[in-house]
Design an enzyme around this catalytic site. Structure first.
Site, PDB file in Angstrom:
ATOM      1  N   ASN A  95      -6.026  94.208 119.757  1.00 38.37           N
ATOM      2  CA  ASN A  95      -6.545  93.687 120.660  1.00 38.37           C
ATOM      3  C   ASN A  95      -7.828  94.030 121.628  1.00 38.37           C
ATOM      4  O   ASN A  95      -6.900  95.275 122.512  1.00 38.37           O
ATOM      5  CB  ASN A  95      -5.420  92.278 121.450  1.00 38.37           C
ATOM      6  N   VAL A  96      -8.990  93.270 122.064  1.00 37.14           N
ATOM      7  CA  VAL A  96      -9.512  94.200 123.045  1.00 37.14           C
ATOM      8  C   VAL A  96      -8.983  93.135 124.692  1.00 37.14           C
ATOM      9  O   VAL A  96      -9.846  93.070 125.182  1.00 37.14           O
ATOM     10  CB  VAL A  96     -11.742  93.867 122.829  1.00 37.14           C
ATOM     11  N   ASP A  97      -8.530  92.297 124.739  1.00 37.23           N
ATOM     12  CA  ASP A  97      -7.939  91.463 125.348  1.00 37.23           C
ATOM     13  C   ASP A  97      -7.989  91.203 126.827  1.00 37.23           C
ATOM     14  O   ASP A  97      -7.524  90.454 127.232  1.00 37.23           O
ATOM     15  CB  ASP A  97      -7.867  89.578 125.060  1.00 37.23           C
ATOM     16  N   HIS A 150      -9.814  99.337 119.536  1.00 40.91           N
ATOM     17  CA  HIS A 150     -10.623  99.177 119.837  1.00 40.91           C
ATOM     18  C   HIS A 150     -10.811  98.736 121.361  1.00 40.91           C
ATOM     19  O   HIS A 150     -12.240  97.723 120.645  1.00 40.91           O
ATOM     20  CB  HIS A 150     -10.668  97.592 119.130  1.00 40.91           C
ATOM     21  N   CYS A 172     -26.915  99.541 134.457  1.00 43.50           N
ATOM     22  CA  CYS A 172     -25.953 100.709 134.676  1.00 43.50           C
ATOM     23  C   CYS A 172     -26.574 101.604 136.330  1.00 43.50           C
ATOM     24  O   CYS A 172     -27.856 101.029 136.277  1.00 43.50           O
ATOM     25  CB  CYS A 172     -25.586 102.217 133.688  1.00 43.50           C
ATOM     26  N   GLY A 190       0.807  90.114 114.159  1.00 44.03           N
ATOM     27  CA  GLY A 190       0.390  89.331 114.328  1.00 44.03           C
ATOM     28  C   GLY A 190      -0.777  90.344 114.294  1.00 44.03           C
ATOM     29  O   GLY A 190      -3.021  89.734 114.125  1.00 44.03           O
ATOM     30  N   THR A 191      -1.103  90.722 112.850  1.00 45.75           N
ATOM     31  CA  THR A 191      -2.495  90.653 111.941  1.00 45.75           C
ATOM     32  C   THR A 191      -2.560  90.758 110.570  1.00 45.75           C
ATOM     33  O   THR A 191      -1.251  90.832 110.449  1.00 45.75           O
ATOM     34  CB  THR A 191      -2.873  92.772 112.688  1.00 45.75           C
ATOM     35  N   GLU A 249       2.188  84.066 108.164  1.00 45.73           N
ATOM     36  CA  GLU A 249       2.143  83.953 107.109  1.00 45.73           C
ATOM     37  C   GLU A 249       1.920  85.343 106.193  1.00 45.73           C
ATOM     38  O   GLU A 249       2.276  86.339 107.036  1.00 45.73           O
ATOM     39  CB  GLU A 249       0.868  83.348 106.426  1.00 45.73           C
TER      40      GLU A 249
HETATM   41  C1  BV8 Z   1     -14.533 102.714 111.087  1.00 43.91           C
HETATM   42  C2  BV8 Z   1     -13.198  94.644 118.704  1.00 43.91           C
HETATM   43  C3  BV8 Z   1     -15.332 104.815 110.590  1.00 43.91           C
HETATM   44  C4  BV8 Z   1     -14.449  94.689 118.837  1.00 43.91           C
HETATM   45  C5  BV8 Z   1     -13.044  94.968 115.797  1.00 43.91           C
HETATM   46  C6  BV8 Z   1     -18.902  98.339 106.178  1.00 43.91           C
HETATM   47  C7  BV8 Z   1     -19.745  99.062 107.321  1.00 43.91           C
HETATM   48  C8  BV8 Z   1     -18.864  99.886 108.252  1.00 43.91           C
HETATM   49  C9  BV8 Z   1     -17.638  99.898 108.449  1.00 43.91           C
HETATM   50  C10 BV8 Z   1     -16.774  99.582 107.054  1.00 43.91           C
HETATM   51  C11 BV8 Z   1     -17.984  99.040 106.023  1.00 43.91           C
HETATM   52  N1  BV8 Z   1     -16.355  98.215 104.994  1.00 43.91           N
HETATM   53  C12 BV8 Z   1     -15.512  98.247 105.681  1.00 43.91           C
HETATM   54  C13 BV8 Z   1     -15.789  98.984 106.650  1.00 43.91           C
HETATM   55  C14 BV8 Z   1     -14.056  99.933 107.947  1.00 43.91           C
HETATM   56  C15 BV8 Z   1     -14.595  98.584 108.820  1.00 43.91           C
HETATM   57  C16 BV8 Z   1     -13.400  97.157 107.951  1.00 43.91           C
HETATM   58  O1  BV8 Z   1     -12.216  97.820 108.138  1.00 43.91           O
HETATM   59  N2  BV8 Z   1     -13.520  96.106 108.169  1.00 43.91           N
HETATM   60  C17 BV8 Z   1     -13.371  95.555 107.586  1.00 43.91           C
HETATM   61  C18 BV8 Z   1     -13.696  93.863 108.142  1.00 43.91           C
HETATM   62  C19 BV8 Z   1     -13.090  95.620 105.760  1.00 43.91           C
HETATM   63  N3  BV8 Z   1     -14.046  98.892 110.110  1.00 43.91           N
HETATM   64  C20 BV8 Z   1     -14.288  99.821 110.797  1.00 43.91           C
HETATM   65  O2  BV8 Z   1     -15.562  99.660 110.645  1.00 43.91           O
HETATM   66  C21 BV8 Z   1     -13.835 100.908 111.528  1.00 43.91           C
HETATM   67  N4  BV8 Z   1     -14.630 102.049 112.561  1.00 43.91           N
HETATM   68  O3  BV8 Z   1     -14.066 102.210 109.825  1.00 43.91           O
HETATM   69  O4  BV8 Z   1     -14.893 104.258 111.419  1.00 43.91           O
HETATM   70  C22 BV8 Z   1     -16.727 104.443 110.091  1.00 43.91           C
HETATM   71  C23 BV8 Z   1     -17.746 105.172 110.349  1.00 43.91           C
HETATM   72  C24 BV8 Z   1     -18.857 104.195 110.311  1.00 43.91           C
HETATM   73  C25 BV8 Z   1     -19.471 103.737 108.522  1.00 43.91           C
HETATM   74  C26 BV8 Z   1     -18.035 103.298 108.395  1.00 43.91           C
HETATM   75  C27 BV8 Z   1     -17.256 103.954 108.363  1.00 43.91           C
HETATM   76  C28 BV8 Z   1     -13.891 100.050 113.289  1.00 43.91           C
HETATM   77  C29 BV8 Z   1     -12.657  98.769 113.147  1.00 43.91           C
HETATM   78  C30 BV8 Z   1     -13.161  97.867 114.233  1.00 43.91           C
HETATM   79  C31 BV8 Z   1     -13.609  96.821 114.575  1.00 43.91           C
HETATM   80  N5  BV8 Z   1     -13.523  96.233 115.912  1.00 43.91           N
HETATM   81  N6  BV8 Z   1     -13.205  94.645 117.491  1.00 43.91           N
HETATM   82  C32 BV8 Z   1     -14.466  93.135 119.318  1.00 43.91           C
HETATM   83  O5  BV8 Z   1     -13.220  92.487 119.010  1.00 43.91           O
HETATM   84  O6  BV8 Z   1     -15.381  92.399 119.604  1.00 43.91           O
HETATM   85  S1  BV8 Z   1     -12.239  94.558 114.833  1.00 43.91           S
HETATM   86  C33 BV8 Z   1     -11.453  92.655 115.503  1.00 43.91           C
HETATM   87  O7  BV8 Z   1     -11.143  92.956 113.327  1.00 43.91           O
HETATM   88  C34 BV8 Z   1     -10.360  92.936 116.404  1.00 43.91           C
HETATM   89  O8  BV8 Z   1     -10.473  93.730 117.256  1.00 43.91           O
HETATM   90  C35 BV8 Z   1      -8.712  92.544 115.874  1.00 43.91           C
HETATM   91  O9  BV8 Z   1      -7.971  92.685 116.649  1.00 43.91           O
HETATM   92  C36 BV8 Z   1      -9.039  92.886 114.546  1.00 43.91           C
HETATM   93  C37 BV8 Z   1      -8.128  92.593 113.160  1.00 43.91           C
HETATM   94  O10 BV8 Z   1      -8.178  91.407 113.295  1.00 43.91           O
HETATM   95  P1  BV8 Z   1      -6.815  90.863 113.655  1.00 43.91           P
HETATM   96  O11 BV8 Z   1      -6.271  91.349 114.413  1.00 43.91           O
HETATM   97  O12 BV8 Z   1      -5.745  91.124 112.647  1.00 43.91           O
HETATM   98  O13 BV8 Z   1      -6.989  88.936 113.816  1.00 43.91           O
HETATM   99  P2  BV8 Z   1      -7.135  88.262 112.534  1.00 43.91           P
HETATM  100  O14 BV8 Z   1      -7.319  87.129 113.189  1.00 43.91           O
HETATM  101  O15 BV8 Z   1      -7.416  89.329 111.067  1.00 43.91           O
HETATM  102  O16 BV8 Z   1      -5.918  88.301 111.809  1.00 43.91           O
HETATM  103  C38 BV8 Z   1      -4.949  87.584 112.753  1.00 43.91           C
HETATM  104  C39 BV8 Z   1      -3.046  87.621 111.951  1.00 43.91           C
HETATM  105  O17 BV8 Z   1      -2.367  86.788 112.841  1.00 43.91           O
HETATM  106  C40 BV8 Z   1      -3.355  86.947 110.544  1.00 43.91           C
HETATM  107  O18 BV8 Z   1      -2.890  87.504 109.972  1.00 43.91           O
HETATM  108  C41 BV8 Z   1      -2.754  85.099 111.284  1.00 43.91           C
HETATM  109  O19 BV8 Z   1      -1.686  85.223 110.239  1.00 43.91           O
HETATM  110  C42 BV8 Z   1      -1.534  85.919 112.175  1.00 43.91           C
HETATM  111  N7  BV8 Z   1      -1.060  84.753 113.475  1.00 43.91           N
HETATM  112  C43 BV8 Z   1      -1.699  84.445 113.962  1.00 43.91           C
HETATM  113  N8  BV8 Z   1      -1.162  83.005 114.942  1.00 43.91           N
HETATM  114  C44 BV8 Z   1      -0.463  84.032 115.007  1.00 43.91           C
HETATM  115  C45 BV8 Z   1      -0.054  85.113 113.916  1.00 43.91           C
HETATM  116  N9  BV8 Z   1       1.016  85.475 113.823  1.00 43.91           N
HETATM  117  C46 BV8 Z   1       2.656  85.586 114.391  1.00 43.91           C
HETATM  118  N10 BV8 Z   1       2.319  84.394 115.229  1.00 43.91           N
HETATM  119  C47 BV8 Z   1       1.577  83.181 115.562  1.00 43.91           C
HETATM  120  N11 BV8 Z   1       1.556  82.591 116.691  1.00 43.91           N
END
Ligand code: BV8
Length: 245
Positions: free
Chosen positions: A103-105, A120, A149, A188-189, A216
């Site tokens: 989380n970035v919050d 992140h 800056c 929560g991820t 879930e």
């Molecule tokens: C990397 C910061 C090497 C910014 C975030 C194509 C091109 C380039 C890269 C990729 C590509 N394909 C894949 C990739 C890799 C990519 C990736 O993984 N993509 C995914 C979508 C497939 N990753 C990257 O790019 C990473 N870097 O790989 O570097 C590289 C370099 C160059 C080229 C290739 C590779 C960087 C990833 C970081 C991205 N930045 N955030 C911002 O926030 O503005 S990601 C963003 O998603 C947030 O940080 C967030 O935290 C993160 C993960 O999501 P979750 O936290 O899991 O949130 P989500 O909503 O998904 O899920 C919530 C969960 O909570 C659910 O399960 C829900 O059921 C549950 N929930 C809800 N309520 C509750 C609960 N649980 C409990 N209690 C509750 N009450």
């Protein structure tokens, strides 16, 4: 009082020497912050590619900057919830403890927790696109959108965007704690974003025990030793209250 699964998780935690916790946006949902991929998710109205990438910022810096301002507006009114507090309380209840949040919050930081990395980044911090130095947004005069800056270059959110690598120091720390921990709580991820999505498997391969907390099932559920389905703001305090440490 406790479900069998909750009691088993508490037994495991009471035998744990090094607890690692990984959190995602779900832990902040009960603070009123939309998650990324839920039904009211942040991404619902936008695609990640449009906003959380360096090329989007290069192409339309004002739009990306305003999206972060919108998010800061929501987060600014949010408070850490009982899930964040329970994690902070756990920090002093284990011989070794570490939190890795996606989380970035900044909500974990507001509980005063120390042993943590925001893998992140943090949207309250900004970074000079020329010098790379970081500063808190509140210390920056907001004359332009995005602000500049004092060297004249524009400032960007100090977060890791899609397509950007996680800083090496944070990755090295992550692999170290994943080697040392004997229990991981992943809360929560959605387990979709790499490389963090692969971390529970890494802990498993290192012989660690994985407890999942989510409302879930996720891709992590199949490898978790225990999955506790429910709200993190309810389950984490129950786990913490059961600790003998
Ligand atoms: C990397 C910061 C090497 C910014 C975030 C194509 C091109 C380039 C890269 C990729 C590509 N394909 C894949 C990739 C890799 C990519 C990736 O993984 N993509 C995914 C979508 C497939 N990753 C990257 O790019 C990473 N870097 O790989 O570097 C590289 C370099 C160059 C080229 C290739 C590779 C960087 C990833 C970081 C991205 N930045 N955030 C911002 O926030 O503005 S990601 C963003 O998603 C947030 O940080 C967030 O935290 C993160 C993960 O999501 P979750 O936290 O899991 O949130 P989500 O909503 O998904 O899920 C919530 C969960 O909570 C659910 O399960 C829900 O059921 C549950 N929930 C809800 N309520 C509750 C609960 N649980 C409990 N209690 C509750 N009450």
């Amino acid at each position: 009082m406790y479900s069998d699964l909750l009691a088993a998780a508490i037994d495991r935690l009471n035998a744990t020497k090094f607890l690692l916790i990984i959190t995602g946006a779900g832990i902040s949902a009960e603070s009123g912050i939309p998650t990324f991929r839920g039904k009211d998710g942040l991404w619902q109205n936008y695609s990640a590619e449009e906003l959380a990438t360096p090329w989007a910022f290069e192409r339309t810096p004002e739009i990306v900057w305003k999206w972060y301002d919108w998010r800061r507006g929501i987060i600014g009114n949010a408070e850490p919830n009982p899930g964040h507090i329970a994690i902070k309380n756990m920090e002093s209840m284990f011989p070794n403890f570490f939190l890795m949040t996606q989380n970035v919050d900044g909500l974990h930081g507001r509980t005063g927790i120390k042993n943590m990395i925001e893998i992140h980044g943090n949207l309250w911090r900004v970074r000079c696109t020329s010098e790379g130095k970081t500063m808190m947004l509140m210390d920056v005069p907001l004359k332009t959108i995005p602000p500049r800056c004092d060297c004249g270059a524009i400032l960007r959110p100090d977060v890791v965007w899609f397509g950007e690598s996680i800083p090496t120091a944070w990755l090295e720390k992550s692999f170290k704690v994943m080697e040392l921990c004997d229990t991981l709580i992943v809360a929560g991820t959605s387990g979709i974003v790499y490389p963090v999505a692969s971390f529970p498997q890494t802990v498993k391969s290192n012989g660690g025990f994985v407890i999942e907390v989510n409302i879930e099932p996720t891709p992590i559920s199949s490898l978790a030793d225990i999955s506790l389905y429910g709200k993190s703001g309810e389950i984490l305090p129950m786990l913490q209250k059961g600790l003998k440490h």
